[in-house]
Design an enzyme around this catalytic site. Structure first.
Site, mmCIF file in Angstrom:
data_model
loop_
_atom_site.group_PDB
_atom_site.id
_atom_site.type_symbol
_atom_site.label_atom_id
_atom_site.label_comp_id
_atom_site.label_asym_id
_atom_site.label_seq_id
_atom_site.Cartn_x
_atom_site.Cartn_y
_atom_site.Cartn_z
ATOM 1 C CB ALA A 287 -0.924 0.005 1.224
ATOM 2 C CD GLU A 289 3.568 6.554 2.836
ATOM 3 O OE1 GLU A 289 4.718 6.993 3.015
ATOM 4 O OE2 GLU A 289 3.339 5.386 2.456
ATOM 5 C CG HIS A 320 2.221 0.680 7.559
ATOM 6 N ND1 HIS A 320 3.393 0.222 8.113
ATOM 7 C CD2 HIS A 320 2.595 1.528 6.567
ATOM 8 C CE1 HIS A 320 4.425 0.783 7.497
ATOM 9 N NE2 HIS A 320 3.962 1.571 6.539
ATOM 10 C CD GLU A 321 0.381 2.331 3.703
ATOM 11 O OE1 GLU A 321 0.805 3.490 3.510
ATOM 12 O OE2 GLU A 321 1.126 1.326 3.711
#
Length: 868
Positions: A287, A289, A320-321
């Site tokens: 992914a 951000e 996390h993102e």
């Protein structure tokens, strides 16, 4: 950003750069002095020009040192015009297709660059994908590290923040998403087929977190009310052909829990106006951000039954993102030296949020099993480096997306939290966000706030942990009397000669004994600071020696742990009896370290796994163990014993699958691992039976994704043909199906199939990033490694051209994935040494990659020797 390549035997490398693309730190510093302030960009994109190029017109306003000269980054197909402060510059003179020179700047400047840029199929820049299901076109951006310049002219460095306004012309039936809220599109006059989306300017952000996602995506929407009482719109997007599989309720639930946790812990509300999560095809990372518009690997839309390990991995990725919205997007590193802090912080916080704010209460078990295993592996390579790395240019950045940057950094932050206390740590973080919002920082800025909040001097801690490389090993030294009472207890710390630093650790020592039910449970715990080569633990003197002593209980420290002989015997006989998942994972990790380091025979590790994995309840641990089992069988077992060991492991996995709880997560994982190993007639008959329905395993659903696993198994075993693969593709002509078919075709055990795969990957080089990776995975899948022998020399001949002639993403796949690690022989080590000797000084990235490849084979040879 979450990187996707985490579980290779030999992981992480670096692709090539076109001349002039490798921005250096000194150039960035010089440019930041000349370009004093970037006010705003207006980027006008025309996405209705066909399938090769798109129009890109950039207007940027900035202040500069009067009379200075500088440059702006723009990787283009054609530059039609460059206008600086109203004066036309000759594109043929100022542009080389990578940079545009800007002479004689004024104090106040306006630059207009009108160009055509190229669509990519590598997962970099503006990636273009055609859905095989319906022929629709989907676009998305991936800009970290240096690829926003592939879409528009930009000062491509994180400290030159600006406001970005995007105006996009695209087909009217598309959705267009960026960092700002999506405006109502306006039809192009006289053209019903095209519309214009004019986005509002963003806050001041770095160029690498801008985003554009466009195509006939479909969405599910929701909203939340944040800690400041503001309504934040939420969206989840996927392709039309996948939207039916989207479990939006689960994703929204994790997202809302993350919002509540982070806003509380950070003392700062979410900084952007909306939060979209977009699942995109052929994504290179897990992914990214992008501010308010996170892109996520499309595999996280589950069209078949996922393992719980994968569901948990998606939750960690989402968290996390989301953490990056504050740490990375709101406050951004000044230069890529602090990439580790950006990623480590998000990695640590995502697991903390999962453990304390969601149903994934065992997230630290996953962290110990997955992340720290990755960190220990990376930290023992000859190319290991301090967490705080000296990033001199963009090439250094790309190669440092590794287990040190992510997993070791997060592990060390976890230890820092234990060192200063979690509340003090979070108080320092809250001060940091309040002081530096919308700005750029360096590591010292955060450390100063943590020192102020905790009252601890972190200078020596930072030197020992952030500026040195290597992993320590901790071992217990225990003396007892005849009655089993402990007379002395100490923790011995060691380091390897190349990286001799002895570090301070905060850790716990746990005692485990059997309870009335026979389970091994913790009966005593001591937490202490360990420093120096030998640390006495007087608190344990006089206690009764337990069945199992576990150093680094609760996994506070970053270190390899060894068991004393009594504890090792207990763990070997009764690992499955350890009641809690985290101490079990720590014992599993110690056993894996022993096998990798050649301290214990590989076949003993195989037996340990197969004797205990059936009772393992944590899905992520099961997944990790099965991957480590596969690596051990392929590389660490002595070659003369591999065939028998693989046959035996396949038989035991098949038995475990049939004995597992019907429909359970472990059952599915055991079947997949069995299919990957199946090579005998009996085992391939079972795989064929599962595929055609003649063989049933109670509770197992053979859905489409599992069918592809079975098809590939039969292909690699010589029980399938290209026609059979084509027939399965006709059944599932999707992007997932195309990748699976490419893998299966490359796995066919014939010289012709291997030659065709090699030619498509290395010679023709026209595959997209996703198809290429699948074909590589299939090519190296061979029960008879002799099929791969003819390609060893071809590999070394092709590698230099691959690195210089292809983008980072494609080169990385090839140079890591096709390295001739099988057959695993000393001859490959020697050939690699000769190749290393031939490299020029300016091929540092290729040298690093090759050293890591070589180390994997050298380690395997040592393990094979121990197994004999």
């Amino acid at each position: 950003m979450i990187r996707a390549t985490r579980n290779h035997l030999i992981s992480h490398t670096l692709g090539g750069h076109m001349p002039g693309t490798n921005l250096t730190r000194s150039e960035a510093i010089e440019r930041a002095e000349a370009i004093r302030h970037v006010d705003n960009y207006h980027v006008e994109l025309d996405l209705a020009r066909g399938d090769r190029v798109f129009g890109s017109r950039t207007t940027v306003r900035f202040t500069a040192q009067e009379g200075a000269s500088s440059f702006i980054d723009a990787i283009t197909d054609t530059v039609r015009s460059v206008t600086l402060n109203g004066e036309a510059l000759d594109p043929a003179v100022v542009s080389d297709g990578v940079r545009i020179q800007l002479p004689h700047l004024a104090a106040e400047n306006e630059l207009v660059v009108d160009a055509d840029a190229l669509y990519m199929n590598t997962g970099e820049g503006l990636h273009r994908f055609v859905d095989p299901v319906d022929g629709e076109v989907y676009l998305y951006t991936q800009f970290e590290v240096p690829d926003s310049r592939r879409m528009f002219a930009v000062f491509e460095q994180p400290d030159l923040k600006a406001s970005f306004r995007f105006t996009v012309t695209a087909p009217s039936h598309w959705e267009v998403v960026s960092n700002s809220a999506t405006p109502e599109p306006v039809r192009v006059p006289g053209e019903d087929a095209s519309s214009v989306w004019d986005f509002a300017p963003t806050p001041r952000i770095s160029s690498y977190i801008t985003a554009l996602v466009a195509g006939p995506y479909q969405s599910v929407t929701d909203s939340l009310v944040n800690s400041a009482g503001r309504t934040v719109p939420l969206g989840i997007f996927a392709r039309k052909s996948l939207i039916q599989y989207l479990d939006a309720e689960n994703i929204f639930g994790i997202t809302k829990a993350g919002f509540a946790f982070y806003e509380r812990e950070f003392g700062c509300e979410y900084p952007f106006e909306k939060y979209d999560q977009l699942f995109v095809p052929e994504f290179n990372a897990g992914a990214m951000e992008n501010a308010g518009a996170v892109t996520i690997l499309e595999s996280y839309v589950f069209r078949s039954k996922p393992t719980q390990a994968t569901v948990e991995r998606r939750a960690i990725t989402v968290l996390h993102e989301l953490a990056h919205m504050w740490f990375g997007d709101l406050v951004t590193m000044r230069w890529w030296d602090d990439l580790w802090l950006n990623e480590s912080f998000a990695e640590f916080m995502s697991h903390l949020a999962a453990a304390e704010g969601t149903d994934f209460r065992h997230a630290w078990t996953t962290f110990a099993s997955v992340e720290k295993s990755w960190a220990y592996r990376q930290d023992q390579l000859p190319t290991t480096h301090p967490i705080f790395a000296d990033i001199t240019d963009l090439a250094d950045v790309e190669v440092n997306f590794d287990g040190i940057t992510y997993a070791k950094g997060a592990s060390v932050l976890k230890q820092l939290v234990a060192w200063v206390g979690q509340e003090h740590f979070m108080e320092g973080v809250r001060r940091y966000f309040a002081k530096y919002a919308w700005g750029n920082t360096v590591l010292a800025d955060l450390m100063a706030e943590l020192e102020a909040a905790s009252g601890r001097d972190l200078t020596s801690w930072g030197t020992a942990w952030l500026e040195t490389a290597g992993v320590n090993t901790l071992s217990p030294q225990i003396a007892t009397d005849d009655a089993g009472r402990i007379l002395s207890f100490a923790v011995r710390q060691s380091a390897v000669p190349d990286y001799p630093t002895i570090r301070p650790h905060r850790l716990a020592v746990g005692f485990y004994d059997r309870d009335a039910s026979g389970a091994l449970t913790r009966t005593h715990r001591v937490e202490l600071d360990v420093d120096g080569e030998l640390t006495e633990v007087p608190e344990l003197v006089g206690t009764t020696r337990p069945a199992l002593v576990l150093l680094n209980d609760d996994d506070l420290a970053y270190a390899k742990v060894r068991l004393d002989p009594v504890s090792l015997a207990t763990a070997t006989e009764s690992l499955k009896d350890i009641a809690e998942s985290l101490p079990r994972a720590l014992v599993w990790g110690s056993a894996w370290d022993g096998a990798r380091d050649g301290e214990t025979p590989a076949r003993a590790y195989v037996d340990l796994v197969l004797s205990n994995i059936g009772a393992e309840s944590d899905a992520s641990v099961v997944q990790t163990l099965l991957r480590q089992l596969a690596t051990t069988l392929e590389y660490y077992v002595a070659p003369e014993a591999q065939s028998e060991a693989k046959r035996g492991a396949a038989a035991r996995l098949w038995g475990l699958a049939r004995e597992a709880e019907a429909g359970s997560d472990s059952q599915l994982q055991f079947v997949k691992s069995f299919a990957a190993l199946a090579a005998t007639a009996e085992h391939l008959d079972a795989v064929a039976g599962l595929l055609d329905g003649a063989v049933e395993v109670p509770g197992l659903t053979v859905d489409q994704d599992l069918r592809w696993d079975l098809v590939a198994s039969l292909a690699a075993g010589g029980r399938n043909s290209q026609q059979g693969i084509d027939d399965e593709l006709a059944r599932d002509n999707t992007s997932t199906g195309q990748c699976a078919a490419a893998l299966a075709a490359a796995a066919l055990p014939t010289p012709e199939a291997k030659a065709e795969a090699w030619d498509a990957i290395v010679v023709r080089g026209k595959l997209s990033n996703a198809i290429q990776q699948a074909a590589i995975n299939g090519f190296v899948r061979a029960h008879d490694a002799a099929l791969l022998t003819p390609y060893a020399e071809k590999y070394f001949e092709a590698v230099p051209g691959i690195v210089t002639g292809r983008t980072h993403a494609l080169a990385q796949q090839i140079v890591v994935g096709l390295y001739p690690a099988r057959p695993t022989t000393q001859a490959i080590v020697d050939r690699t040494d000769a190749f290393l000797a031939s490299l020029a000084d300016d091929q540092a990235a290729l040298r690093r990659m090759t050293l890591e490849n070589r180390d994997g084979v050298a380690r395997a040879l040592r393990a094979q020797s121990a197994d004999r």
